[in-house]
Design a protein around this motif. Sequence first.
Motif, short mmCIF file in Angstrom:
data_model
loop_
_atom_site.label_atom_id
_atom_site.label_comp_id
_atom_site.label_asym_id
_atom_site.label_seq_id
_atom_site.Cartn_x
_atom_site.Cartn_y
_atom_site.Cartn_z
N LEU A 206 -40.87 107.51 14.29
CA LEU A 206 -42.01 106.97 13.55
C LEU A 206 -43.26 107.03 14.41
O LEU A 206 -43.21 106.73 15.61
CB LEU A 206 -41.75 105.51 13.15
CG LEU A 206 -40.64 105.26 12.13
CD1 LEU A 206 -40.39 103.77 11.99
CD2 LEU A 206 -41.00 105.87 10.78
N PRO A 207 -44.41 107.39 13.83
CA PRO A 207 -45.65 107.38 14.60
C PRO A 207 -46.05 105.95 14.96
O PRO A 207 -45.68 104.98 14.28
CB PRO A 207 -46.67 108.02 13.65
CG PRO A 207 -46.10 107.83 12.29
CD PRO A 207 -44.60 107.87 12.45
N VAL A 208 -46.81 105.84 16.04
CA VAL A 208 -47.18 104.52 16.54
C VAL A 208 -47.96 103.73 15.50
O VAL A 208 -47.75 102.51 15.35
CB VAL A 208 -47.99 104.66 17.84
CG1 VAL A 208 -48.56 103.30 18.28
CG2 VAL A 208 -47.12 105.22 18.95
N ASP A 209 -48.82 104.38 14.75
CA ASP A 209 -49.60 103.67 13.74
C ASP A 209 -48.69 103.05 12.68
O ASP A 209 -48.94 101.92 12.23
CB ASP A 209 -50.60 104.61 13.07
CG ASP A 209 -51.70 105.06 14.02
OD1 ASP A 209 -51.83 104.43 15.10
OD2 ASP A 209 -52.42 106.02 13.70
N ARG A 210 -47.66 103.78 12.29
CA ARG A 210 -46.72 103.25 11.30
C ARG A 210 -45.92 102.08 11.87
O ARG A 210 -45.67 101.09 11.18
CB ARG A 210 -45.77 104.37 10.84
CG ARG A 210 -44.65 103.91 9.91
CD ARG A 210 -45.18 103.28 8.65
NE ARG A 210 -44.09 102.92 7.74
CZ ARG A 210 -44.14 101.91 6.88
NH1 ARG A 210 -45.24 101.15 6.81
NH2 ARG A 210 -43.12 101.65 6.10
N LEU A 211 -45.55 102.18 13.13
CA LEU A 211 -44.83 101.09 13.78
C LEU A 211 -45.70 99.83 13.82
O LEU A 211 -45.23 98.73 13.52
CB LEU A 211 -44.43 101.50 15.19
CG LEU A 211 -43.32 102.54 15.30
CD1 LEU A 211 -43.25 103.10 16.71
CD2 LEU A 211 -41.98 101.95 14.90
N ALA A 212 -46.95 100.00 14.20
CA ALA A 212 -47.86 98.86 14.25
C ALA A 212 -48.02 98.23 12.88
O ALA A 212 -48.09 97.00 12.74
CB ALA A 212 -49.21 99.30 14.82
N GLU A 213 -48.07 99.07 11.86
CA GLU A 213 -48.20 98.57 10.49
C GLU A 213 -46.96 97.77 10.07
O GLU A 213 -47.08 96.70 9.46
CB GLU A 213 -48.38 99.75 9.54
CG GLU A 213 -48.48 99.37 8.06
CD GLU A 213 -48.54 100.60 7.17
OE1 GLU A 213 -48.06 100.53 6.03
OE2 GLU A 213 -49.06 101.64 7.63
N MET A 214 -45.78 98.27 10.40
CA MET A 214 -44.54 97.58 10.04
C MET A 214 -44.39 96.27 10.77
O MET A 214 -43.84 95.29 10.23
CB MET A 214 -43.34 98.49 10.32
CG MET A 214 -43.26 99.70 9.42
SD MET A 214 -41.94 100.86 9.88
CE MET A 214 -40.48 99.90 9.43
N ARG A 250 -47.18 99.40 23.78
CA ARG A 250 -47.25 97.96 24.04
C ARG A 250 -48.22 97.30 23.06
O ARG A 250 -47.92 96.24 22.50
CB ARG A 250 -47.69 97.70 25.48
CG ARG A 250 -47.76 96.22 25.83
CD ARG A 250 -47.95 96.02 27.32
NE ARG A 250 -49.11 96.74 27.84
CZ ARG A 250 -49.39 96.87 29.13
NH1 ARG A 250 -48.57 96.37 30.04
NH2 ARG A 250 -50.47 97.52 29.52
N GLU A 251 -49.35 97.94 22.82
CA GLU A 251 -50.33 97.39 21.89
C GLU A 251 -49.81 97.43 20.45
O GLU A 251 -50.25 96.64 19.61
CB GLU A 251 -51.64 98.17 22.01
CG GLU A 251 -52.35 97.93 23.33
CD GLU A 251 -53.55 98.83 23.52
OE1 GLU A 251 -53.72 99.79 22.71
OE2 GLU A 251 -54.31 98.62 24.50
#
Length: 284
Positions: A206-214, A250-251
Amino acid sequence: MRIGIVSPVVTQVPGGHAEWERSAGIEELARIARTADTLGFHHLTCSEHVAVPADVAVQRGGTYWDPLAALGHLSAVTERIRLATQVLVLGYHHPLEIAKRYGTLDRISGGRLVLGLGVGSLEEEFALLDAPFEGRGARADDALGALRASLSRREPAYHGAFYDFEGFVVEPHAVQDRVPLWIGGRTPRSLRRAVTYGQGWVPFGLPVDRLAEMLGGRELPEDFDVVLSAGRVDPSGAPEAAVRAVRRVREAGATVVSVGIDARSAAHYCEQLEALWALTGETG
């Protein structure tokens, strides 16, 4: 923040491993594990596939060392680093088989086991092992409940939809009071499964943006780990990029970061670990 390594050698996916790994063996892997252990890295990993169809191996690779054998050896040459299966396929095993075999690993390693567990997706391998593929999600949920009730117990008992047992002795068993269960997956359902049954979530692909969204706005249990991959890094050749990769996940919500290491040999891999440790200043 804790940083672990995606172990080289034991898993060789096309495009995801270096040429030197093809001929490397347990000596090279043990050298890397000792270096990571001495520096203070949090964990090393070993994945599981029993037998990969030849046509599938073109994409997924065909080299997957057995995690129990590999991690058992590495436990004997290290002292602190945690030993993470990433991941075992739940449907391939009875929960008490996992409790016994990996409970023994926890005992001999002094309580350093992390059980990474997943539902699995390779239908041909399920068929080969005579494991049910349809309904594997519900069966995996029941297996997780059975494992949680069984690990660290001499006489486990569990009564579920697929697994039902009582009156058996499992000895030796895990010495940790609560073996960490990291649940793999890439869907919101896998995250819910991890929150319900585990102590961590290990997403993949999963891309980082999608992870952050989830993860954004979701209230997670106390001491719940989010284990995110920073990808492959080259801390000596591209130090700023390595730091950015770790900082980015991390962010996004990582409490534990897993990294792959670009290296030309086992000796260079150890040098790269030292460089990464110096860059991040983390403690394991």
